[in-house]
Write an enzyme that holds these catalytic residues in place. Structure first.
Site, mmCIF file in Angstrom:
data_model
loop_
_atom_site.group_PDB
_atom_site.id
_atom_site.type_symbol
_atom_site.label_atom_id
_atom_site.label_comp_id
_atom_site.label_asym_id
_atom_site.label_seq_id
_atom_site.Cartn_x
_atom_site.Cartn_y
_atom_site.Cartn_z
ATOM 1 N N GLY A 234 30.999 50.085 43.976
ATOM 2 C CA GLY A 234 31.710 48.695 43.540
ATOM 3 C C GLY A 234 33.084 48.405 44.154
ATOM 4 O O GLY A 234 33.607 47.546 43.653
ATOM 5 N N LYS B 103 47.602 38.466 51.675
ATOM 6 C CA LYS B 103 48.743 39.210 50.991
ATOM 7 C C LYS B 103 49.918 39.414 51.792
ATOM 8 O O LYS B 103 51.096 39.489 51.580
ATOM 9 C CB LYS B 103 48.209 40.648 50.410
HETATM 10 N N1 HSE Z 1 39.262 43.102 47.716
HETATM 11 C C1 HSE Z 1 40.609 43.617 47.275
HETATM 12 C C2 HSE Z 1 40.736 45.090 47.799
HETATM 13 C C3 HSE Z 1 41.263 43.492 45.798
HETATM 14 O O1 HSE Z 1 39.876 45.685 48.168
HETATM 15 O O2 HSE Z 1 42.040 45.583 47.847
HETATM 16 C C4 HSE Z 1 41.522 42.219 45.552
HETATM 17 O O3 HSE Z 1 42.484 41.704 46.396
#
Ligand code: HSE
Length: 435
Positions: A189, A207
């Site tokens: 998951g 980010k």
């Molecule tokens: N899918 C991102 C991660 C989390 O694997 O860090 C949400 O930004």
């Protein structure tokens, strides 16, 4: 508690994060109210599908009409955790225009339309908080925007995608292939059925844009970020890195180019697989954890570590923002706004400087090393170490360079490919963290 000692919250989205925000707001309501100085109440929750079972959430709060939440004069603050660009953007802008504070975790939206949203919150005189948008539970945006605002940030280097960090950790620790580690991440998951946003670096790039904007007081969008994902990293790359005392991580790096002696004040923002020594603080960040390493002129080096995703950790950051906004409101004040006064240019990737590890298959004949060394030198790139492993008639040559520009390295690789003795340039991986 009197009516005016209540802050009414509209929640946009009740997925993994939204459901946890709703649950924790109820479970911790006494403490949250005491800390906020005002009762925090969820008035409405916008969802896509009313028929989904949502344990612990009062079904009477649910609506599919998100517009009714941002238009509701009774609602003081909107928490947006639906994700995506639209309708999230329009809903947030409408909420702000209606005088509502907004808390969001939406990194993709901030990385594309941050400037518009900051402008709208300024115009409407409302708070706009988004700690959860980068690195989930880890407090990193407020430290950059507030605690370190008196310092001069030189570089931010982070593991800000948990899915890719999980995959690379498995590859490093078990020798798994990329595909094998990805399948495992999906079965647990961590990775989504369509893992593109994570493994191709889009999530980390969004980010990185947010981190760079705060660190360097400059508007940075996702389009400004140079991006390479981890799809091309092989078990062999990982094993060569490991044998040399390195680990491969997907790093987001935002740095002032003056750090490398450039007299022009520009910044570089990039996301790519990177080799770092196993002794580097970021090397010990395993599995789906995130960490952000910040280098400042006065503070020196700092590292922020924790869970970068997941319902409860991300809800923690959102509730922190919620309490901060409530406290500001009690004081009749607003939190700090974004500053983009520095307005630094974002340098093209060719200007970025780092070290590189170049792996190539060569013919194991006299003169190979000399030919490779002179091709590298001709392009103004200096070699730090060379490692060769014979395999019968052929060999693998692994060259680790000193710091060079991306442009010089690209020219080097182009010329190496043209050498008769070089059968194949197998991979080029950037190297950070060497003194
Ligand atoms: N899918 C991102 C991660 C989390 O694997 O860090 C949400 O930004």
């Amino acid at each position: 508690m009197s009516e005016d000692r209540v802050l009414r919250v509209g929640l946009l989205g009740a997925g993994v994060v939204g459901a946890e925000v709703a649950r924790l707001m109820v479970a911790n309501q006494v403490d949250l109210a005491a800390r906020a100085g005002v009762g925090l109440i969820i008035s409405k929750i916008a969802v896509r599908d009313l028929t989904v079972d949502r344990p612990g959430i009062d079904p009477a709060l649910l609506t599919t009409d998100a517009e009714s939440i941002v238009a509701d004069p009774e609602i003081d603050l909107v928490i947006e955790v639906m994700g995506g660009i639209e309708p999230a953007r329009t809903l947030i802008l409408t909420a702000m225009a209606q005088g509502k504070a907004v808390v969001t975790a939406n990194k993709a939206l901030l990385a594309k339309h941050g400037a518009e949203l900051f402008h709208a919150s300024d115009l409407a005189d409302v708070d706009f908080y988004y700690e959860a948008a980068v690195a989930g539970a880890i407090p990193i945006l407020r430290p950059l925007a507030e605690s370190l605002v008196g310092d001069h940030v030189e570089r931010v280097m982070g593991i800000i995608n948990g899915t890719t960090n999980y995959i690379l950790t498995k590859m490093h620790e078990t020798g798994a292939s990329f595909q094998g580690a990805l399948l495992e991440a999906q079965s647990l998951g961590y990775a989504e059925a369509d893992p593109t946003a994570d493994i191709d670096g889009f999530d980390a790039a969004a980010k990185a844009a947010i981190l760079a904007g705060l660190a360097f007081h400059t508007q940075v969008t996702d389009e400004d970020v140079y991006r390479e994902g981890i799809r091309a990293i092989t078990a062999d790359d990982v094993s060569v890195a490991k044998a040399m005392g390195f680990v491969i991580k997907l790093l987001a790096i935002a740095e002032a180019n003056e750090l490398h002696g450039s007299t022009e004040e520009t910044i570089s923002v990039r996301v790519h697989p990177t080799m770092i020594p196993v002794t580097h603080p970021l090397a010990s960040v395993r599995e789906a954890f995130n960490a952000v390493y910040v280098q400042c002129e006065s503070a020196g080096e700092l590292m922020f570590y924790g869970r970068g995703a997941g319902g409860t950790p991300t809800a923690s950051a959102i509730l922190g923002d919620l309490v901060a906004v409530a406290r500001n409101r009690n004081e009749g004040s607003l939190g700090p706004t974004e500053t983009d006064y520095a307005d630094l240019d974002i340098a093209p990737i060719g200007v970025s400087r780092t070290r590189y590890l170049v792996r190539m298959d060569v013919a194991d004949v006299p003169g190979v090393l000399a030919a490779v060394a002179s091709t590298v030198a001709k392009n103004d790139v200096s070699i730090l170490t060379v490692r060769q492993e014979g395999r019968g008639a052929d060999a693998e040559l692994v060259v680790l360079t000193h710091i060079a520009t991306e442009a010089a390295l690209a020219n080097t690789v182009r010329d190496l490919r043209e050498l008769a003795v070089v059968q194949r340039v197998v991979s080029v991986i950037r190297v950070e963290g060497l003194i």
